[in-house]
Design an enzyme around this catalytic site. Structure first.
Site, PDB file in Angstrom:
ATOM      1  N   SER A  78       0.840  -1.200   0.000  1.00 28.14           N
ATOM      2  CA  SER A  78       0.000   0.000   0.000  1.00 28.14           C
ATOM      3  C   SER A  78       0.881   1.259   0.000  1.00 28.14           C
ATOM      4  O   SER A  78       1.689   1.439  -0.909  1.00 28.14           O
ATOM      5  CB  SER A  78      -0.963  -0.054   1.193  1.00 28.14           C
ATOM      6  OG  SER A  78      -1.990   0.880   1.065  1.00 28.14           O
ATOM      7  N   ASP A 112      -9.215  -5.262  -5.078  1.00 26.85           N
ATOM      8  CA  ASP A 112      -8.378  -4.306  -4.351  1.00 26.85           C
ATOM      9  C   ASP A 112      -8.846  -2.868  -4.541  1.00 26.85           C
ATOM     10  O   ASP A 112      -9.311  -2.493  -5.620  1.00 26.85           O
ATOM     11  CB  ASP A 112      -6.941  -4.428  -4.873  1.00 26.85           C
ATOM     12  CG  ASP A 112      -5.892  -4.111  -3.828  1.00 26.85           C
ATOM     13  OD1 ASP A 112      -6.054  -3.104  -3.109  1.00 26.85           O
ATOM     14  OD2 ASP A 112      -4.925  -4.876  -3.724  1.00 26.85           O
ATOM     15  N   HIS A 125      -7.393  -5.875  -0.525  1.00 27.77           N
ATOM     16  CA  HIS A 125      -6.161  -5.150  -0.245  1.00 27.77           C
ATOM     17  C   HIS A 125      -5.192  -5.911   0.661  1.00 27.77           C
ATOM     18  O   HIS A 125      -4.077  -5.464   0.866  1.00 27.77           O
ATOM     19  CB  HIS A 125      -6.535  -3.812   0.406  1.00 27.77           C
ATOM     20  CG  HIS A 125      -5.466  -2.767   0.364  1.00 27.77           C
ATOM     21  ND1 HIS A 125      -4.829  -2.376  -0.795  1.00 27.77           N
ATOM     22  CD2 HIS A 125      -4.902  -2.010   1.362  1.00 27.77           C
ATOM     23  CE1 HIS A 125      -3.943  -1.444  -0.525  1.00 27.77           C
ATOM     24  NE2 HIS A 125      -3.954  -1.207   0.773  1.00 27.77           N
TER      25      HIS A 125
END
Length: 298
Positions: free
Chosen positions: A107, A245, A272
């Protein structure tokens, strides 16, 4: 598979006068250095998801970035910028004498990993970009597409609260919660390491750099893009992305096409956090990539 595990070493480092706490698992010669998401999020969720790599001969190192976890938490907003975090990452690598590493960024940690790879390409053996993007303006357009699936009335309600700054309103939070369960983690019960990190999230760096939540960007990274520079990264790169995601497969594909030597694994039935949502698919893909880069380990 992921597990809760105590680190073999807990190390306190001085980085520009601040204390940064690092955690080391295993003693292999090949080191996976983890950069967690956030910003402002303790590294628990990512280190617990990857400390199992020690079973395959790797050393795994993670650290609480400045402003989170057990590291110092200053309140100066000028500290919350990506360049300072790149310098911090290099200081951690040097201070722990890690040598060349396999850099794994998840991320926000992926944006940090890209910036690090551009600044210090000679210090990497490989780059692993997990559930991340290299072009925030394009990603924001994708997030708007995901939000649109909630329906026009709900989107209008969200936009009104965003214009008013009333992010804590229950109806706005309800929409964000639904998006989180669709595109951040699709498990009915989120794993303990994730909940532990979320419970200790420092909103100072997060709001300064990103914004009030995962689906509305107002911080200093909202215009960040390195897509045009990815060709300068020479090392083998693995990109992983959940099929659902928040950072969609479209953004992952753009990174793959822009990099010199990259492969992409889109993980079904995950969003995610594929290492928690679909471990049976995620870990074989990661281990296969690492083994092809490193060769057989002792």
């Amino acid at each position: 598979m992921w597990r809760e595990s105590e680190p073999d070493e807990r190390i306190e480092l001085d980085v520009d006068g601040y204390t940064i706490v690092a955690y080391s698992f295993g003693f292999g010669d090949e080191t996976v250095l983890c950069l967690n998401g956030g910003p402002g999020l303790p590294c628990d969720y990512l280190r617990e998801a990857h400390c199992c790599l020690v079973d395959h001969g790797y050393r795994v190192v993670a650290f609480d970035q400045l402003g989170c976890g057990e590291s110092d938490r200053p309140t100066d907003p000028s500290l919350w910028n990506i360049s300072r975090y790149v310098a911090e990452t290099e200081t951690v690598r040097q201070s722990l004498n890690l040598g060349k590493v396999h850099l794994l960024g998840h991320s926000w940690g992926g944006w940090l990993g890209i910036e690090y790879a551009l600044a210090y390409p000679d210090e990497l053996k490989s780059l692993i970009l997990e559930d991340t993007v290299a072009d925030m303006p394009a990603s924001i357009a994708e997030l708007d597409r995901l939000r649109a699936a909630l329906g026009s009335e709900t989107v209008a309600m969200m936009q009104r609260h965003e214009a008013e700054g009333s992010y804590d309103h229950p109806e706005y939070q309800a929409a964000i919660t639904l998006l989180n369960y669709r595109h951040v983690c699709r498990l009915g019960q989120w794993p303990a390491p994730v909940m532990r990190s979320l419970a200790d999230w420092n909103q100072g760096p997060y709001r300064e750099m990103q914004g009030p939540n995962e689906f509305h960007y107002t911080g200093n990274l909202k215009d960040w893009s390195r897509l045009g520079d990815l060709w300068r990264i020479p090392v083998p790169t693995l990109i992983t992305c959940g099929a659902h995601d928040e950072f969609t497969p479209a953004g992952a594909l753009k990174m793959k096409l822009a990099l010199q030597n990259a492969e992409l694994k889109v993980i079904p039935n995950a969003s995610h956090m594929p290492f928690y949502e679909a471990p049976e698919t995620y870990y074989p893909a990661l281990l296969d990539f690492l083994s092809r880069v490193t060769g057989p380990l002792p």
